[in-house]
Design a protein around this motif. Structure first.
Motif, PDB file in Angstrom:
ATOM      1  N   ASP A  22       0.833  -1.209   0.000  1.00  0.00           N
ATOM      2  CA  ASP A  22       0.000   0.000   0.000  1.00  0.00           C
ATOM      3  C   ASP A  22       0.871   1.264   0.000  1.00  0.00           C
ATOM      4  OD1 ASP A  22      -2.658   0.916  -0.113  1.00  0.00           O
ATOM      5  OD2 ASP A  22      -2.491   1.650   1.941  1.00  0.00           O
ATOM      6  N   GLU A  23       2.099   1.130   0.440  1.00  0.00           N
ATOM      7  CA  GLU A  23       3.108   2.209   0.444  1.00  0.00           C
ATOM      8  C   GLU A  23       2.514   3.623   0.496  1.00  0.00           C
ATOM      9  OE1 GLU A  23       6.328   2.459  -2.673  1.00  0.00           O
ATOM     10  OE2 GLU A  23       7.566   2.207  -0.879  1.00  0.00           O
ATOM     11  N   GLY A  24       1.911   3.923   1.645  1.00  0.00           N
ATOM     12  CA  GLY A  24       1.249   5.225   1.774  1.00  0.00           C
ATOM     13  C   GLY A  24       2.097   6.307   2.421  1.00  0.00           C
ATOM     14  N   GLY A  33      -7.059   3.710  -2.066  1.00  0.00           N
ATOM     15  CA  GLY A  33      -6.487   5.017  -1.746  1.00  0.00           C
ATOM     16  C   GLY A  33      -6.629   5.518  -0.327  1.00  0.00           C
ATOM     17  N   ALA A  34      -6.942   4.645   0.640  1.00  0.00           N
ATOM     18  CA  ALA A  34      -7.017   5.110   2.031  1.00  0.00           C
ATOM     19  C   ALA A  34      -5.700   4.779   2.738  1.00  0.00           C
ATOM     20  CB  ALA A  34      -8.162   4.426   2.758  1.00  0.00           C
ATOM     21  N   TYR A  35      -5.130   5.759   3.433  1.00  0.00           N
ATOM     22  CA  TYR A  35      -3.869   5.517   4.146  1.00  0.00           C
ATOM     23  C   TYR A  35      -4.030   4.396   5.165  1.00  0.00           C
ATOM     24  CZ  TYR A  35       0.329   6.394   6.930  1.00  0.00           C
ATOM     25  OH  TYR A  35       1.518   6.252   7.593  1.00  0.00           O
ATOM     26  N   THR A  41      -4.474  -4.867   9.632  1.00  0.00           N
ATOM     27  CA  THR A  41      -5.806  -5.477   9.794  1.00  0.00           C
ATOM     28  C   THR A  41      -6.845  -4.771   8.910  1.00  0.00           C
ATOM     29  OG1 THR A  41      -6.273  -4.141  11.756  1.00  0.00           O
ATOM     30  CG2 THR A  41      -5.309  -6.317  12.123  1.00  0.00           C
ATOM     31  N   SER A  42      -6.655  -3.462   8.681  1.00  0.00           N
ATOM     32  CA  SER A  42      -7.532  -2.764   7.726  1.00  0.00           C
ATOM     33  C   SER A  42      -7.317  -3.331   6.337  1.00  0.00           C
ATOM     34  CB  SER A  42      -7.199  -1.278   7.656  1.00  0.00           C
ATOM     35  OG  SER A  42      -7.523  -0.647   8.829  1.00  0.00           O
ATOM     36  N   MET A  43      -6.052  -3.634   6.047  1.00  0.00           N
ATOM     37  CA  MET A  43      -5.735  -4.211   4.739  1.00  0.00           C
ATOM     38  C   MET A  43      -6.487  -5.529   4.548  1.00  0.00           C
ATOM     39  SD  MET A  43      -2.059  -5.408   3.256  1.00  0.00           S
ATOM     40  CE  MET A  43      -2.090  -7.039   3.935  1.00  0.00           C
ATOM     41  N   VAL A  46      -8.240  13.376   8.714  1.00  0.00           N
ATOM     42  CA  VAL A  46      -8.771  12.986   7.400  1.00  0.00           C
ATOM     43  C   VAL A  46      -8.682  11.474   7.193  1.00  0.00           C
ATOM     44  CG1 VAL A  46      -8.355  13.171   4.901  1.00  0.00           C
ATOM     45  CG2 VAL A  46      -8.282  15.216   6.326  1.00  0.00           C
ATOM     46  N   GLU A  47      -7.578  10.878   7.635  1.00  0.00           N
ATOM     47  CA  GLU A  47      -7.321   9.465   7.330  1.00  0.00           C
ATOM     48  C   GLU A  47      -7.813   8.496   8.408  1.00  0.00           C
ATOM     49  OE1 GLU A  47      -6.302   8.430   4.474  1.00  0.00           O
ATOM     50  OE2 GLU A  47      -5.671  10.326   3.571  1.00  0.00           O
TER      51      GLU A  47
END
Ligand SMILES: Cc1cc2nc3c(=O)[nH]c(=O)nc-3n(C[C@H](O)[C@H](O)[C@H](O)COP(=O)(O)O)c2cc1C
Ligand code: SF4
Length: 521
Positions: A184-186, A268-270, A276-278, A440-441
């Motif tokens: 995800d490399e955010g 596109g979400a950080y 776990t979100s992933m 925001v994130e």
């Protein structure tokens, strides 16, 4: 007539500055001059200020020219670049002798920029698949031992020992296990995952396959951020080649081991970079942080034991297996073993990728590699480790870059992103930005982060407007304490790092009295 071989990167950074136009110009000019050319699209060498970096193959080695624009091409032919001649201002001599590259210790990035990313032949000619071949002849426990022995710690940010994580999954009993690669490399200023995926995709595929063989997982997912279409294209093509050639599938090279994988694109979400979100996102849900326990290693993707590793962690595994854990752990210092691809970004003359053993200092990276500020003004603050990393003032630039030394000063190495700012930066503004970013994130699951980040933004605004400043600073510290200790994940839990480091080291930007010179530890 002999063929002239050019290497022109197809990495997103090179494409962004017109690499495809350079290729068209080379083809057109060669045709005009009746020269036969062979153009290989490689990954980037990581010297981003030189992109588009064109290399010409000569008997002495590959000669570099850059930054090349399409308009430069006729002049470069006039100057004899196709014979590696030096009579042009864009000439840099042999690529391998450019100090920026020569001073590096490239282990994970050993092939990036050198090979054709989609040539399995090239990959194997440069040591590719040696690690997996060894792994296929070893017992799973021995593979995990080798990774543990190497001292490899997760390169995604948290620096958790990879071998211990694998061992938990190996020991778990289940009908199905997974390997989930976090691509995800955010983090701000980071691009090492992208560079390896675009420049040497088989390394990641090999690393994931080794992980699968080690823990007994037969399927893998690469969770890739949507902003990386070039990486998606290269990975998908590489996966197809690996399948066709028996390096993925039901019976890898006749070993009896099965492993396959696919690329899944994020949205596109950080927060979807948080592991776990992933998993939620991979399962088709809205990405939200899960409570732990259970650990993903025991109950992860679709409720099954799952190894979650960053791209660089997994891409470092093939060399560990090929050369042995002891070889890898010889690099680095203390408990930070091996190398890290540092990514130089922000206000620097020479942004790019620098792979080195842990222990290098920020000052060396900023000046010996980065060449100082791009603006020509003095550098003032450097954020290390992404948007949740601390801002380091010059007094801390000589601390060795290793996980423990950085933790001692409330900073973090993280994914190795380094963003430099010159003396025009307003650090109170940067602190406000850190809180705003978190607001925001935030995934919204826990109160300290969901509400805290909004209130934190307001409090910093009041400080900047000199509205009850002393009182608001007190409130800000209090709020940071709550976020640090009460947040469910590191987004809320680490946002105080950039905020407090800005306040601590640059109080004058908050309208406060300057602190006495900050100490190093
Ligand atoms: C808000 C947040 C964002 C993260 N983003 C990423 C990311 O983009 N890539 C990544 O590899 N790890 C990211 N992480 C770390 C992962 O949660 C996890 O530690 C990592 O994928 C584990 O792999 P590793 O052990 O190989 O580092 C993030 C963590 C947090 C809290
Ligand atoms: S800290 Fe923020 S991002 Fe993390 S779980 Fe809580 S609300 Fe979600």
């Amino acid at each position: 007539m002999t063929n002239i071989t050019f290497y022109v990167p197809q990495d997103a950074a090179a494409l962004a500055v017109g690499a495809n136009d350079v290729v068209t110009a080379i083809q057109a000019e060669a045709k005009k001059r009746q020269l036969m050319v062979n153009i290989i699209r490689n990954g980037s060498r990581g010297m981003l200020w030189l992109e588009t970096l064109v290399e010409v193959v000569t008997p002495e080695g590959r000669v570099a020219y850059g930054p090349v624009e399409a308009d430069d091409v006729p002049g470069l032919f006039d100057a004899g670049w196709h014979e590696g001649k030096p009579e042009h201002s864009l000439y840099h001599g042999l690529t391998e002798d450019i100090p920026y590259l020569k001073k590096q210790q490239r282990l994970t990035f050993a092939r990036v920029g050198i090979i054709n990313p989609l040539s399995l032949e090239d990959y194997q000619a440069h040591g590719g698949y040696e690690g997996l071949k060894k792994a296929l002849s070893m017992a799973p426990e021995k593979i995990v031992e080798e990774v543990t022995e190497s001292g490899l710690r997760g390169r995604g940010g948290a620096a958790f020992p990879t071998g211990i994580k694998w061992n938990t999954v190996l020991k778990a009993q289940a009908d199905q296990k997974y390997i989930a690669c976090n691509a995800d490399e955010g983090d701000s200023g980071t691009f090492s995952d992208r560079m390896v995926m675009e420049g040497d995709p088989f390394t990641l595929i090999e690393g994931m396959t080794i992980a699968g063989v080690a823990v007994g997982a037969t399927y893998g997912y690469i969770y890739l951020r949507s902003e990386y279409p070039q990486a998606a294209d290269v990975l998908n093509k590489a996966i197809a080649i690996a399948r066709e050639t028996g390096w993925l599938g039901n019976d890898i090279q006749g070993s009896g081991h099965a492993f396959d994988l696919e690329v899944r694109i994020g949205a596109g979400a950080y927060i979807c970079g948080e592991e776990t979100s992933m998993l939620d996102s991979l399962e088709g849900k809205r990405g939200q942080v899960r409570y732990k326990p259970p650990l993903p290693a025991l109950k992860g993707l679709f409720g099954k034991p799952t190894v979650i590793n960053n791209v660089i962690s997994l891409a470092s595994v093939p060399i560990i297996l090929a050369k042995g854990g002891a070889y890898y752990r010889d690099f680095g210092m203390g408990r930070s073993k091996g190398t890290l691809p540092f990514q130089l970004a922000g206000n620097l003359k020479q942004g790019g990728l620098v792979e080195l053993a842990f222990g290098i200092t920020l000052r060396e990276l900023l000046y010996d590699f980065g060449g100082g500020s791009a603006s020509g003004r003095p550098l003032r603050a450097v954020q290390v480790g992404g948007p949740l990393g601390a801002y380091l003032p010059e007094s801390q630039w000589d601390i060795p870059l290793d996980y423990e030394s950085y933790m001692k000063v409330n900073a973090m190495v993280g994914h190795g992103g380094i963003v430099a700012f010159d003396d025009t930066v307003d650090m109170a503004h940067m602190a406000e930005y850190a809180m705003e970013f978190c607001a925001v994130e935030s995934c919204g699951k826990c109160t300290p982060c969901r509400i805290g980040a909004v209130r934190g933004t307001e409090v910093i605004q009041k400080i900047r407007q000199d509205h009850q400043r002393e009182q608001q600073v007190h409130l800000l510290r209090d709020l940071c304490d709550t976020m640090l200790s009460g947040s469910l994940c590191a987004l809320g839990g680490m946002t105080p790092y950039p905020v407090l480091s800005a306040l601590e080291h640059f109080p004058q930007d908050f309208g406060l009295e300057a602190a006495p010179a900050a100490s190093q530890a």
